[in-house]
Enzyme design. Sequence first.
Site, PDB file in Angstrom:
ATOM      1  N   ALA A  78       4.652  -0.019   0.203  1.00  0.00           N
ATOM      2  CA  ALA A  78       4.732   1.285   0.868  1.00  0.00           C
ATOM      3  C   ALA A  78       4.086   1.276   2.249  1.00  0.00           C
ATOM      4  O   ALA A  78       4.471   2.069   3.117  1.00  0.00           O
ATOM      5  CB  ALA A  78       4.104   2.359  -0.012  1.00  0.00           C
ATOM      6  N   THR A  79       3.127   0.400   2.486  1.00  0.00           N
ATOM      7  CA  THR A  79       2.536   0.334   3.835  1.00  0.00           C
ATOM      8  C   THR A  79       3.617  -0.032   4.844  1.00  0.00           C
ATOM      9  O   THR A  79       3.764   0.625   5.892  1.00  0.00           O
ATOM     10  CB  THR A  79       1.394  -0.705   3.876  1.00  0.00           C
ATOM     11  OG1 THR A  79       0.367  -0.277   2.983  1.00  0.00           O
ATOM     12  CG2 THR A  79       0.831  -0.857   5.277  1.00  0.00           C
ATOM     13  N   ASN A 158      -2.646  10.428  -3.057  1.00  0.00           N
ATOM     14  CA  ASN A 158      -3.291   9.332  -3.783  1.00  0.00           C
ATOM     15  C   ASN A 158      -4.735   9.616  -4.166  1.00  0.00           C
ATOM     16  O   ASN A 158      -5.258   9.044  -5.101  1.00  0.00           O
ATOM     17  CB  ASN A 158      -3.223   8.032  -2.963  1.00  0.00           C
ATOM     18  CG  ASN A 158      -3.669   8.216  -1.540  1.00  0.00           C
ATOM     19  OD1 ASN A 158      -3.121   9.039  -0.806  1.00  0.00           O
ATOM     20  ND2 ASN A 158      -4.679   7.486  -1.122  1.00  0.00           N
ATOM     21  N   GLN A 186       3.029   7.353  -4.796  1.00  0.00           N
ATOM     22  CA  GLN A 186       2.347   7.808  -6.017  1.00  0.00           C
ATOM     23  C   GLN A 186       3.222   8.733  -6.855  1.00  0.00           C
ATOM     24  O   GLN A 186       2.745   9.294  -7.848  1.00  0.00           O
ATOM     25  CB  GLN A 186       1.049   8.551  -5.642  1.00  0.00           C
ATOM     26  CG  GLN A 186       0.027   7.722  -4.899  1.00  0.00           C
ATOM     27  CD  GLN A 186      -0.770   6.775  -5.810  1.00  0.00           C
ATOM     28  OE1 GLN A 186      -0.655   6.818  -7.038  1.00  0.00           O
ATOM     29  NE2 GLN A 186      -1.568   5.918  -5.212  1.00  0.00           N
ATOM     30  N   SER A 206       6.561   2.036  -3.637  1.00  0.00           N
ATOM     31  CA  SER A 206       5.700   0.856  -3.831  1.00  0.00           C
ATOM     32  C   SER A 206       5.846   0.342  -5.258  1.00  0.00           C
ATOM     33  O   SER A 206       5.829   1.135  -6.206  1.00  0.00           O
ATOM     34  CB  SER A 206       4.248   1.263  -3.572  1.00  0.00           C
ATOM     35  OG  SER A 206       3.380   0.214  -3.927  1.00  0.00           O
ATOM     36  N   GLY A 207       5.938  -0.977  -5.434  1.00  0.00           N
ATOM     37  CA  GLY A 207       6.100  -1.554  -6.771  1.00  0.00           C
ATOM     38  C   GLY A 207       4.865  -1.437  -7.642  1.00  0.00           C
ATOM     39  O   GLY A 207       4.955  -1.093  -8.825  1.00  0.00           O
ATOM     40  N   HIS A 208       3.684  -1.690  -7.053  1.00  0.00           N
ATOM     41  CA  HIS A 208       2.508  -1.844  -7.911  1.00  0.00           C
ATOM     42  C   HIS A 208       1.891  -0.530  -8.348  1.00  0.00           C
ATOM     43  O   HIS A 208       0.907  -0.512  -9.085  1.00  0.00           O
ATOM     44  CB  HIS A 208       1.467  -2.763  -7.246  1.00  0.00           C
ATOM     45  CG  HIS A 208       0.727  -2.177  -6.089  1.00  0.00           C
ATOM     46  ND1 HIS A 208      -0.579  -1.778  -6.180  1.00  0.00           N
ATOM     47  CD2 HIS A 208       1.096  -1.939  -4.807  1.00  0.00           C
ATOM     48  CE1 HIS A 208      -0.985  -1.336  -4.994  1.00  0.00           C
ATOM     49  NE2 HIS A 208       0.011  -1.414  -4.151  1.00  0.00           N
ATOM     50  N   THR A 244      13.529 -13.507   4.188  1.00  0.00           N
ATOM     51  CA  THR A 244      14.095 -13.847   2.875  1.00  0.00           C
ATOM     52  C   THR A 244      13.504 -12.950   1.805  1.00  0.00           C
ATOM     53  O   THR A 244      12.279 -12.817   1.708  1.00  0.00           O
ATOM     54  CB  THR A 244      13.778 -15.324   2.534  1.00  0.00           C
ATOM     55  OG1 THR A 244      14.274 -16.141   3.595  1.00  0.00           O
ATOM     56  CG2 THR A 244      14.407 -15.740   1.218  1.00  0.00           C
ATOM     57  N   CYS A 330      -8.220   1.870  -0.268  1.00  0.00           N
ATOM     58  CA  CYS A 330      -8.244   1.488   1.142  1.00  0.00           C
ATOM     59  C   CYS A 330      -9.493   1.999   1.818  1.00  0.00           C
ATOM     60  O   CYS A 330     -10.164   1.274   2.535  1.00  0.00           O
ATOM     61  CB  CYS A 330      -7.042   2.065   1.877  1.00  0.00           C
ATOM     62  SG  CYS A 330      -5.549   1.721   1.007  1.00  0.00           S
TER      63      CYS A 330
HETATM   64  C1  PLP Z   1       0.273   7.363  -1.094  1.00  0.00           C
HETATM   65  C2  PLP Z   1       0.242   5.914  -0.760  1.00  0.00           C
HETATM   66  N1  PLP Z   1       0.976   5.466   0.262  1.00  0.00           N
HETATM   67  C3  PLP Z   1       1.002   4.168   0.605  1.00  0.00           C
HETATM   68  C4  PLP Z   1       0.260   3.241  -0.078  1.00  0.00           C
HETATM   69  C5  PLP Z   1       0.340   1.795   0.314  1.00  0.00           C
HETATM   70  O1  PLP Z   1       1.115   1.120  -0.629  1.00  0.00           O
HETATM   71  P1  PLP Z   1       1.213  -0.462  -0.717  1.00  0.00           P
HETATM   72  O2  PLP Z   1      -0.035  -0.914  -1.415  1.00  0.00           O
HETATM   73  O3  PLP Z   1       2.457  -0.701  -1.521  1.00  0.00           O
HETATM   74  O4  PLP Z   1       1.333  -0.983   0.660  1.00  0.00           O
HETATM   75  C6  PLP Z   1      -0.528   3.658  -1.148  1.00  0.00           C
HETATM   76  C7  PLP Z   1      -1.390   2.696  -1.869  1.00  0.00           C
HETATM   77  O5  PLP Z   1      -2.576   2.876  -1.989  1.00  0.00           O
HETATM   78  C8  PLP Z   1      -0.535   5.029  -1.506  1.00  0.00           C
HETATM   79  O6  PLP Z   1      -1.266   5.484  -2.512  1.00  0.00           O
END
Ligand code: PLP
Length: 383
Positions: A78-79, A158, A186, A206-208, A244, A330
């Site tokens: 997601a970043t 988040n 989220q 985001s996958g994780h 890739t 973060c």
């Molecule tokens: C709301 C939100 N956006 C973006 C991110 C970033 O996601 P990623 O870890 O997949 O880069 C996070 C992860 O903490 C998140 O909670």
Amino acid sequence: MTKNTLKLPIYLDYQATTPLDPRVLDAMMPYLTEHFGNPHSVEHSFGWRAEGAVEAARKQVASLIGASEDEIIFTSGATESNNLALKGVAFAHPPAKNHIITVKTEHECVLASARALEGMGFTVTYLDVCSDGLIDLDELASAINDKTSLVSVMAVNNEIGVSQDLGVIGALCRERGVLFHTDAAQAVGKIPLNVDEMNIDVMSISGHKIYGPKGIGAIYVRKGTSILPLLDGGGQEQGMRSGTLAPAQCVGLGKACGIAAQDMEGDEEHIRALSLKLLNAIKSKLNNVRLNGSDDCRFWGNLNLTFDGVKSDLLVADLKDIAVSTGSACSSATQKSSYVLEAIGHTREEVDASIRIGIGRMTTEEEIDYAAQHIIKCVQNLS
Ligand SMILES: Cc1ncc(COP(=O)(O)O)c(C=O)c1O
């Protein structure tokens, strides 16, 4: 006699990341071993096999949010998706459309992208939130002007778990002729999302955060939306994201989305029940506790609590067997105070008295009972 199955430590930090669902790992394994082909190799069966798996995964991601598969671009998370959403849309617009709108409580990667755009001459409006963490729709409506290209409002926060009214925001953006991006890292797989019903033009995934692997995400880009790529290279992903693809990661994200589509209702019931159980147990013994963010518009897997008079860093340290956090992963890396809690009106003392508890698919009732007891005991000791 019932067997004690409680395993320590207990993971209650589901907003930082989620465990990989074993079904996801099973789906990924063949693409880490025998099916190792490059999905962009078009001349042999190793490539075709990997490509087939990637395309099936793309369909699963698309289907979860009501998109079509050619509107899904795989990214590293997601970043990256948020960077591409804000910068890619801003760069694709002419100078006369150099204004974007976002919110003070967005994830750091959205805010940092917005600040980077300001450094390049773009104008950014950062909306306030009310004390419940939700934006004021009138404030959003009056912030949109002739120069606005994009409105970016996250789906579920988040840090405090509040969910913005995407349907209403999307309708407003559509009516005013501006693009609507939502950071749904989220929210995807946790609350129902439909890009057409909610008039969402761009969405970050985001996958994780959804029981999938780390290092994979996606961006939904509505057909016809102009967006400039940030990476130059082989032109993969319709030229929007060169590089890739990692088939095992894509398959993992796809499977996680497929499972979420099936299990969302059951997960939601399970998570809400455990969350309320924990909250009520804590409230029944402590009168210095408050739930942060709206009671009504929230994802219940996130309980951000303020224990008045208690230092949260001491509390988190005392809760040795229970993994909770004082804020987003973060901002804890940089030890910054929570700008989200400040934005909902918390004083510095209140921010420093708050913890985030994350509950998810794998959380058990036994874990919640244990966590409740220990949180109550530790708060009492520190009060
Ligand atoms: C709301 C939100 N956006 C973006 C991110 C970033 O996601 P990623 O870890 O997949 O880069 C996070 C992860 O903490 C998140 O909670």
